[in-house]
Design an enzyme around this catalytic site. Structure first.
Site, mmCIF file in Angstrom:
data_model
loop_
_atom_site.group_PDB
_atom_site.id
_atom_site.type_symbol
_atom_site.label_atom_id
_atom_site.label_comp_id
_atom_site.label_asym_id
_atom_site.label_seq_id
_atom_site.Cartn_x
_atom_site.Cartn_y
_atom_site.Cartn_z
ATOM 1 N N ASP A 29 0.801 -1.228 0.000
ATOM 2 C CA ASP A 29 0.000 0.000 0.000
ATOM 3 C C ASP A 29 0.834 1.279 0.000
ATOM 4 O O ASP A 29 0.593 2.186 -0.799
ATOM 5 C CB ASP A 29 -1.011 -0.010 1.146
ATOM 6 C CG ASP A 29 -0.405 -0.013 2.542
ATOM 7 O OD1 ASP A 29 0.763 -0.447 2.703
ATOM 8 O OD2 ASP A 29 -1.099 0.406 3.483
ATOM 9 N N TYR A 31 4.046 1.660 -0.805
ATOM 10 C CA TYR A 31 4.843 1.704 -2.033
ATOM 11 C C TYR A 31 3.983 2.142 -3.214
ATOM 12 O O TYR A 31 4.383 3.007 -4.008
ATOM 13 C CB TYR A 31 5.465 0.339 -2.304
ATOM 14 C CG TYR A 31 6.032 0.201 -3.705
ATOM 15 C CD1 TYR A 31 7.187 0.880 -4.089
ATOM 16 C CD2 TYR A 31 5.399 -0.589 -4.656
ATOM 17 C CE1 TYR A 31 7.702 0.764 -5.378
ATOM 18 C CE2 TYR A 31 5.903 -0.719 -5.937
ATOM 19 C CZ TYR A 31 7.055 -0.038 -6.294
ATOM 20 O OH TYR A 31 7.548 -0.149 -7.564
ATOM 21 N N TYR A 86 2.650 -12.213 -1.709
ATOM 22 C CA TYR A 86 1.229 -12.540 -1.753
ATOM 23 C C TYR A 86 0.810 -12.951 -3.155
ATOM 24 O O TYR A 86 1.429 -12.582 -4.151
ATOM 25 C CB TYR A 86 0.358 -11.385 -1.254
ATOM 26 C CG TYR A 86 0.303 -10.163 -2.150
ATOM 27 C CD1 TYR A 86 -0.657 -10.050 -3.163
ATOM 28 C CD2 TYR A 86 1.173 -9.085 -1.961
ATOM 29 C CE1 TYR A 86 -0.728 -8.926 -3.967
ATOM 30 C CE2 TYR A 86 1.110 -7.967 -2.751
ATOM 31 C CZ TYR A 86 0.152 -7.881 -3.758
ATOM 32 O OH TYR A 86 0.086 -6.766 -4.550
ATOM 33 N N TYR A 100 -1.372 -14.683 1.596
ATOM 34 C CA TYR A 100 -0.142 -14.007 2.017
ATOM 35 C C TYR A 100 0.887 -14.980 2.600
ATOM 36 O O TYR A 100 0.526 -15.965 3.250
ATOM 37 C CB TYR A 100 -0.446 -12.963 3.094
ATOM 38 C CG TYR A 100 -1.190 -11.753 2.601
ATOM 39 C CD1 TYR A 100 -0.513 -10.682 2.029
ATOM 40 C CD2 TYR A 100 -2.579 -11.668 2.720
ATOM 41 C CE1 TYR A 100 -1.198 -9.562 1.588
ATOM 42 C CE2 TYR A 100 -3.282 -10.556 2.281
ATOM 43 C CZ TYR A 100 -2.575 -9.504 1.712
ATOM 44 O OH TYR A 100 -3.258 -8.413 1.272
ATOM 45 N N ARG A 102 3.987 -13.725 4.819
ATOM 46 C CA ARG A 102 4.725 -12.551 5.297
ATOM 47 C C ARG A 102 5.241 -12.706 6.721
ATOM 48 O O ARG A 102 5.747 -11.741 7.314
ATOM 49 C CB ARG A 102 3.861 -11.291 5.191
ATOM 50 C CG ARG A 102 2.755 -11.231 6.188
ATOM 51 C CD ARG A 102 1.675 -10.205 5.982
ATOM 52 N NE ARG A 102 2.000 -8.949 5.370
ATOM 53 C CZ ARG A 102 1.065 -8.134 4.841
ATOM 54 N NH1 ARG A 102 -0.203 -8.493 4.872
ATOM 55 N NH2 ARG A 102 1.414 -6.989 4.318
ATOM 56 N N GLY A 227 -15.721 4.526 -1.619
ATOM 57 C CA GLY A 227 -15.728 3.732 -2.840
ATOM 58 C C GLY A 227 -15.916 4.612 -4.065
ATOM 59 O O GLY A 227 -15.360 5.714 -4.148
ATOM 60 N N ASP A 258 -4.777 3.377 -2.751
ATOM 61 C CA ASP A 258 -3.367 3.766 -2.685
ATOM 62 C C ASP A 258 -3.058 4.864 -3.702
ATOM 63 O O ASP A 258 -2.364 5.836 -3.397
ATOM 64 C CB ASP A 258 -2.461 2.559 -2.968
ATOM 65 C CG ASP A 258 -2.757 1.382 -2.058
ATOM 66 O OD1 ASP A 258 -3.263 1.611 -0.946
ATOM 67 O OD2 ASP A 258 -2.487 0.248 -2.473
#
Length: 310
Positions: A29, A31, A86, A100, A102, A227, A258
């Site tokens: 997110d 990045y 992911y 994921y 992580r 949204g 993002d």
């Protein structure tokens, strides 16, 4: 020259393209937001603060950061950890689901690399951005140090920016999340919540309810994303409603929020008024969700944004 720091995690993204074939890229997110900000506002110094490993994929990830003109001075290399990974699938409506890996992510250790000397460097910045995912990824025992860093930056005049971006699976329980989010809202100068994020945590079910919930906090600039329907902003007590034109050809919604965050913050750092910042941010989000993956091809994205005059 304006500058902004994004702290958090970038991961290895695997996405199915055709049966039995996976496309590998990089995403996360903070990045994603940094990439879209820099593409639209290249004069803003955009830095990512994270930890990678010393493996080949970490090397390629760092190279990708540099190819997007992001400052990598604060991308640290952990001796034994590696980036998280992911796998993503999207349905016919562009909604996504993830698997994921992580647990051994180097990004969990990022606070270990932030020295008092580095905090002094960061204190000359204009904005410091973190998300709910950034908070969740940081190890629990390191969070007090993280909050101390944020307080020092705020005292130095750096604007603190927080996007709740709630992911339940990353937290031990809801009470833990609420405690950390309370600290974040208490320190934030700008916050960019989505209605869906806060509905899950606080049972607020509308943009107006989000604004009301955040009212007791001393947040100067609130940008509530609902949204494809609308965006409501509140700055210095003034509430504005911004209509959003929905995109019909939705392919992948992975990094819509993002892209919105990055371009909105870039526009504000560039001196744009809130209504123009929202317009540009919504345009960016609309362009991104018409492409597969978190990071849209640069030429396609910039062509979509060209009509805005950027």
């Amino acid at each position: 020259m304006k500058n902004i720091y994004f702290i958090g995690e970038c991961m290895i993204e695997l996405r199915a393209t055709v049966p039995s074939t996976l496309h590998q890229s990089f995403a996360g997110d903070v990045y994603n937001s940094a990439v879209y900000l820099k593409r639209c506002f290249p004069k803003i110094t955009t830095s990512v603060i994270t930890a990678l490993g010393k493996d080949n994929l970490s090397k390629k990830m760092r190279e990708r950061f540099a190819s997007e003109q992001l400052n990598t001075d604060y991308v640290f290399a952990h001796n034994s950890k590696v980036p998280g990974m992911y796998y993503i699938e999207t349905d016919e409506q562009g909604e996504r689901s993830f698997i994921y890996w992580r647990d051994d992510s180097a990004a969990k250790k990022v606070i270990e690399f932030i020295s008092p000397e580095l905090v002094k460097q960061l204190s000359s910045g204009d904005m410091f951005f973190f998300s709910g995912i950034s908070l969740a990824v940081i190890e629990a025992q390191a969070r007090p140090q993280f909050w101390d860093i944020v307080k020092q930056l705020k005292t130095a005049g750096v604007k603190i920016v927080f996007d709740p971006n709630y992911r339940a699976r990353l937290w031990d329980n809801v009470e833990q999340t609420k405690a950390q989010y309370h600290s974040a809202f208490s320190l934030a100068d700008i916050t960019l919540p989505g209605v869906e994020d806060l509905e899950t945590l606080y049972d607020v079910k509308s943009v107006e309810a989000v604004i009301d919930y955040l009212a007791p906090y001393n947040i100067n600039e609130i940008v509530v994303k609902n949204g494809p329907d609308s965006v409501i902003t509140k700055e210095a007590g003034i509430v504005q409603s911004h209509k959003i034109t929905p995109v019909k050809n939705v392919i992948d919604t992975t990094s819509a929020g993002d892209a919105f965050n990055g371009v909105y913050l870039g526009a504000r750092l560039d001196g744009r008024p809130i209504d123009k910042a929202v317009e540009l941010a919504a345009q960016a989000a609309g362009a991104v969700i018409q492409q597969p993956g978190a990071i849209a091809p640069k030429d396609v994205f910039q062509q979509a944004m060209a009509k805005s005059g950027l």
